[in-house]
Design a protein around this motif. Sequence first.
Motif, PDB file in Angstrom:
ATOM      1  N   GLY A  71     -49.937  -5.134  -5.783  1.00 16.78           N
ATOM      2  CA  GLY A  71     -49.318  -3.808  -5.848  1.00 16.78           C
ATOM      3  C   GLY A  71     -49.823  -2.831  -4.810  1.00 16.78           C
ATOM      4  O   GLY A  71     -49.535  -1.631  -4.890  1.00 16.78           O
ATOM      5  N   TYR A  72     -50.582  -3.290  -3.814  1.00 20.50           N
ATOM      6  CA  TYR A  72     -51.084  -2.403  -2.768  1.00 20.50           C
ATOM      7  C   TYR A  72     -50.239  -2.564  -1.505  1.00 20.50           C
ATOM      8  O   TYR A  72     -50.711  -3.008  -0.463  1.00 20.50           O
ATOM      9  CB  TYR A  72     -52.554  -2.703  -2.467  1.00 20.50           C
ATOM     10  N   LEU A  80     -57.777   2.698  -5.217  1.00 20.72           N
ATOM     11  CA  LEU A  80     -58.305   3.344  -4.025  1.00 20.72           C
ATOM     12  C   LEU A  80     -57.367   3.113  -2.847  1.00 20.72           C
ATOM     13  O   LEU A  80     -56.460   2.285  -2.919  1.00 20.72           O
ATOM     14  CB  LEU A  80     -59.680   2.769  -3.675  1.00 20.72           C
ATOM     15  N   THR A  81     -57.606   3.821  -1.768  1.00 16.82           N
ATOM     16  CA  THR A  81     -56.866   3.597  -0.535  1.00 16.82           C
ATOM     17  C   THR A  81     -57.617   2.542   0.270  1.00 16.82           C
ATOM     18  O   THR A  81     -58.790   2.726   0.612  1.00 16.82           O
ATOM     19  CB  THR A  81     -56.739   4.903   0.265  1.00 16.82           C
ATOM     20  N   ILE A  82     -56.947   1.439   0.557  1.00 18.71           N
ATOM     21  CA  ILE A  82     -57.600   0.247   1.084  1.00 18.71           C
ATOM     22  C   ILE A  82     -57.447   0.108   2.598  1.00 18.71           C
ATOM     23  O   ILE A  82     -56.344   0.245   3.139  1.00 18.71           O
ATOM     24  CB  ILE A  82     -57.036  -1.012   0.395  1.00 18.71           C
ATOM     25  N   TYR A  83     -58.583  -0.177   3.250  1.00 19.02           N
ATOM     26  CA  TYR A  83     -58.616  -0.477   4.678  1.00 19.02           C
ATOM     27  C   TYR A  83     -59.426  -1.752   4.894  1.00 19.02           C
ATOM     28  O   TYR A  83     -60.443  -1.965   4.231  1.00 19.02           O
ATOM     29  CB  TYR A  83     -59.275   0.654   5.469  1.00 19.02           C
ATOM     30  N   SER A  92     -59.870 -10.307  -1.422  1.00 14.76           N
ATOM     31  CA  SER A  92     -60.219 -10.295  -2.837  1.00 14.76           C
ATOM     32  C   SER A  92     -61.341  -9.310  -3.152  1.00 14.76           C
ATOM     33  O   SER A  92     -61.329  -8.651  -4.200  1.00 14.76           O
ATOM     34  CB  SER A  92     -60.614 -11.703  -3.305  1.00 14.76           C
ATOM     35  N   LEU A  93     -62.313  -9.175  -2.246  1.00 13.70           N
ATOM     36  CA  LEU A  93     -63.422  -8.251  -2.472  1.00 13.70           C
ATOM     37  C   LEU A  93     -62.925  -6.806  -2.486  1.00 13.70           C
ATOM     38  O   LEU A  93     -63.298  -6.009  -3.362  1.00 13.70           O
ATOM     39  CB  LEU A  93     -64.480  -8.459  -1.383  1.00 13.70           C
ATOM     40  N   LEU A  94     -62.061  -6.462  -1.561  1.00  9.41           N
ATOM     41  CA  LEU A  94     -61.481  -5.113  -1.526  1.00  9.41           C
ATOM     42  C   LEU A  94     -60.738  -4.794  -2.820  1.00  9.41           C
ATOM     43  O   LEU A  94     -60.846  -3.689  -3.375  1.00  9.41           O
ATOM     44  CB  LEU A  94     -60.512  -4.991  -0.351  1.00  9.41           C
ATOM     45  N   TRP A 136     -55.878 -13.310   7.702  1.00  9.67           N
ATOM     46  CA  TRP A 136     -55.297 -11.967   7.686  1.00  9.67           C
ATOM     47  C   TRP A 136     -53.954 -11.968   6.956  1.00  9.67           C
ATOM     48  O   TRP A 136     -53.664 -11.074   6.162  1.00  9.67           O
ATOM     49  CB  TRP A 136     -55.125 -11.483   9.133  1.00  9.67           C
ATOM     50  N   ALA A 137     -53.144 -12.994   7.204  1.00  4.65           N
ATOM     51  CA  ALA A 137     -51.849 -13.105   6.529  1.00  4.65           C
ATOM     52  C   ALA A 137     -52.045 -13.279   5.019  1.00  4.65           C
ATOM     53  O   ALA A 137     -51.305 -12.703   4.217  1.00  4.65           O
ATOM     54  CB  ALA A 137     -51.053 -14.280   7.098  1.00  4.65           C
ATOM     55  N   LEU A 138     -53.054 -14.063   4.634  1.00  3.99           N
ATOM     56  CA  LEU A 138     -53.350 -14.219   3.210  1.00  3.99           C
ATOM     57  C   LEU A 138     -53.701 -12.870   2.588  1.00  3.99           C
ATOM     58  O   LEU A 138     -53.270 -12.553   1.472  1.00  3.99           O
ATOM     59  CB  LEU A 138     -54.534 -15.179   3.018  1.00  3.99           C
ATOM     60  N   ALA A 139     -54.490 -12.089   3.299  1.00  6.73           N
ATOM     61  CA  ALA A 139     -54.879 -10.771   2.780  1.00  6.73           C
ATOM     62  C   ALA A 139     -53.660  -9.884   2.591  1.00  6.73           C
ATOM     63  O   ALA A 139     -53.548  -9.162   1.586  1.00  6.73           O
ATOM     64  CB  ALA A 139     -55.879 -10.115   3.731  1.00  6.73           C
ATOM     65  N   GLN A 140     -52.742  -9.932   3.530  1.00  2.40           N
ATOM     66  CA  GLN A 140     -51.531  -9.113   3.422  1.00  2.40           C
ATOM     67  C   GLN A 140     -50.737  -9.488   2.173  1.00  2.40           C
ATOM     68  O   GLN A 140     -50.284  -8.633   1.405  1.00  2.40           O
ATOM     69  CB  GLN A 140     -50.664  -9.291   4.679  1.00  2.40           C
ATOM     70  N   MET A 141     -50.542 -10.803   1.954  1.00  2.00           N
ATOM     71  CA  MET A 141     -49.805 -11.243   0.764  1.00  2.00           C
ATOM     72  C   MET A 141     -50.558 -10.879  -0.507  1.00  2.00           C
ATOM     73  O   MET A 141     -49.964 -10.448  -1.507  1.00  2.00           O
ATOM     74  CB  MET A 141     -49.569 -12.755   0.821  1.00  2.00           C
ATOM     75  N   ASN A 142     -51.866 -11.046  -0.471  1.00  4.01           N
ATOM     76  CA  ASN A 142     -52.697 -10.737  -1.630  1.00  4.01           C
ATOM     77  C   ASN A 142     -52.549  -9.271  -2.027  1.00  4.01           C
ATOM     78  O   ASN A 142     -52.431  -8.935  -3.214  1.00  4.01           O
ATOM     79  CB  ASN A 142     -54.163 -11.046  -1.300  1.00  4.01           C
ATOM     80  N   MET A 143     -52.533  -8.386  -1.035  1.00  5.78           N
ATOM     81  CA  MET A 143     -52.391  -6.953  -1.314  1.00  5.78           C
ATOM     82  C   MET A 143     -51.039  -6.645  -1.969  1.00  5.78           C
ATOM     83  O   MET A 143     -50.953  -5.865  -2.918  1.00  5.78           O
ATOM     84  CB  MET A 143     -52.522  -6.150  -0.011  1.00  5.78           C
ATOM     85  N   ILE A 144     -49.990  -7.262  -1.475  1.00  9.29           N
ATOM     86  CA  ILE A 144     -48.658  -7.012  -2.042  1.00  9.29           C
ATOM     87  C   ILE A 144     -48.578  -7.550  -3.466  1.00  9.29           C
ATOM     88  O   ILE A 144     -48.031  -6.899  -4.365  1.00  9.29           O
ATOM     89  CB  ILE A 144     -47.572  -7.643  -1.154  1.00  9.29           C
TER      90      ILE A 144
END
Length: 810
Positions: A231-232, A208-211, A195-197, A220-228
């Motif tokens: 729209g990232y 931005l390009t996110i890393y 969420s912070l990213l 980590w799996a939550l972050a992946q779903m959150n990004m999708i």
Amino acid sequence: MALKKSDLYSSLWRSCDELRGGMDASQYKDYILTLLFVKYVTDKAKSDPNSLIDVPVGGSFDDMVALKGDKEIGDKVNKIIGKLAEANGLEKVIDLADFNDEEKLGKGKEMQDRLSKLVTIFADLDFRDSRAEGDDLLGDAYEYLMRHFATESGKSKGQFYTPAEVSRVLAKIVGIGARTRQDHTVYDPTCGSGSLLLKVADEAPRGLTIYGQEKDNATWALAQMNMILHGYEDRDIRKGDTITSPQFTQGARLQTFDFAVANPPFSIKSWSNGLENDYGRFEFGRPPEKNGDYAFLLHVLKSLRSNGKAAVILPHGVLFRSHAEANIRKELLRRGYIKGIIGLPANLFYGTGIPACIIVLDKENAQARTGVFVIDASKGFMKVGNKNRLRSQDIHKIVDVFNKQTTIERYSRMVPIHEIVAPKNEYNLNIPRYIDSSEPEDIQDLHAHLHGGIPDHDLEALNGYWEAFPSLRTTLFKPNRPGYSDLAVSVAEVQQAVVDSDEFQKFVTDVRSQVDDWFAAHRPVLQALNPDTVPKDLIARISDDLLARFKNTPLLDEYDVYEQLMTYWDDVVHDDVFLVMNDGWCDAAKPRKTIEDKERKLSETPDLVIGSGRKATRYKMDLIPPALVVARYFADEQSKVDALHTAAEEANRAVEEYIEEHAVEDGLLAEAMDGDKISKPLAATRLKVARHEGADAEEIKALQHLIKLYNEEAVAKKAAKEAQAALDLATLQKYGDLTLPEVKQLVLDDKWHAVIADRIAGVVNSMTHVLVGRIQQLGERYAETVGALGAELEQLETKVAGHLADMGIV
């Protein structure tokens, strides 16, 4: 009807209710967010042929819906999610939750019913026509769930979520601006759910390009779903321990980025377990073995490019702890890497209640840096449940003050490096050394207590009011002796004297005019709402303008004014705008029947009820409350209805007073009482018996009068009920006749403008109460001198002694 944020929230949280009991929130979040993800990508694939997520046959949410009531629903849902994961390379990302787990979801019929209800709740959501991209509806809903999950998971499991308000602060102070390109990079070494990213990326005009890197597999799996969901799809989020196994490396060096943000675990003791290569991160000193705060800070610093900027959340201890940490702090300050420090309120975070701070790092022109900008924002927050949260005004003030480097007494200042390195400080960055945020002490004046009068220095502390209202001081006070004044009015008259002042009245009028002018300036944009409107840009534009207009208004804190708009936006206007964007003004204004669903425990409170009993029809007016329609078109009818309701209340009061007077022991109505009650049927029954028995004529007369009062009450209530029903029906019918200009007038002027103006008027009232309260306090404090109190005490002692003597006591 458009999918509103508030409706989405309630649906998602109801889905959580279905899972409670078999697991705690840290576990059921995986189920809820997985279903949210599958439903969202399924709907978007239907409306967007270019969707980057491929929804294969047998791998959609629709396939889940078809399973409702199926005895093997758990196993089959797992297979559906597995197909979707396989088609998009999301194995071990969206398929971590086991929907066939009997321990968590129950056995047999229990699991079947629970999952069927869960799927039904999500099936009612429709993201196809939602403007989620324009306002990040899904992102907000995701944050809503994460916040609740963190709250319910308890202290030890809140680390996967950084409060959105804190994320917004970091995003806005890290240095992103209009010129930031999409290929600029942002990195979070402890990214949690991401969420912070996302908040940081959202500050750039085109993202931005996110890393990011995250240690915990499920998070980590939550972050992946959150990004999708945001729209990232091209993000790069990797697994592993950032300190011991950094994933973003280039040979023996760390990969570097334009921006970095982080909310690492506070004061972790095991940070160095398994550490083999420090990648040059500890060139300024090795952090203590039992405290990893500086390990993360130094990792972030090393991960920045030569002009890179970062913001890191850490406990206050990093500012003042000694030994190894003091040496690291000294080296960072000597090289100018620390641009600023922001002290935050305590109890903001879910993993800990201790106060934290934001360390802002900036490598650009670091050698030329001559000071550290310090903010003490610890006093600005609101209490929500058992946690504190930053308000909109707190966020905006921190960001404004930091980015403009504005000095505000007891809040912020630029602290020169020479002051920090001076012997009395020795590179200690503890905020209270540089900013005293405590309120000035209210000092008692002994001379005033002895001789009377209010000290002029106390009145001069209110100079802001006297500058705004020049003649008010002479109205309220008169000279006593040099340096002291007396109230010219009584303490009880102070408030009225202030309110009646011509200057105060002009001030109130001017504030109202400022609000009117502000709203008039933005009304054209508001009435032109359409599907292409971006709500977050809209509120940013009009709120910043309101803030600017009140910046130089005396006595009022422009951020307090700003908060009134932002709170109303979050509570009401956001949903209104969303409805208009999706349905258009007229369709959004149409009444709809309330949703009643006992199976899903869903019941809406109606705004209008037509008819009664089983034949009653209940309506919800999402955009225009009935009171606004009545006030504009049926004011006379409402006055008549109010008069009838008043008459009914008076008739009821007449009954109650008569019963209270006569239904006492040995009273005229005592025989008709049944416990504490005496209803009309009881009175009629007793009257019949009394006549038959030839009871006292006064009792019969009293019973007859009570029945007469009951009859009058019934007639009055019936008249009021019928008039109210007629008004309600007329109001409902009026909705069908409203034209587009009328709808806009009701929403823009009668609702939004009126409420915002009233809320800002409330800020003026609060300011007035502060002034009045202080004057009354001073008036009462010095109203009686010590001598007068002593004389009164002597009189009372003499009187008591006289009474004792009369009683023969010496």
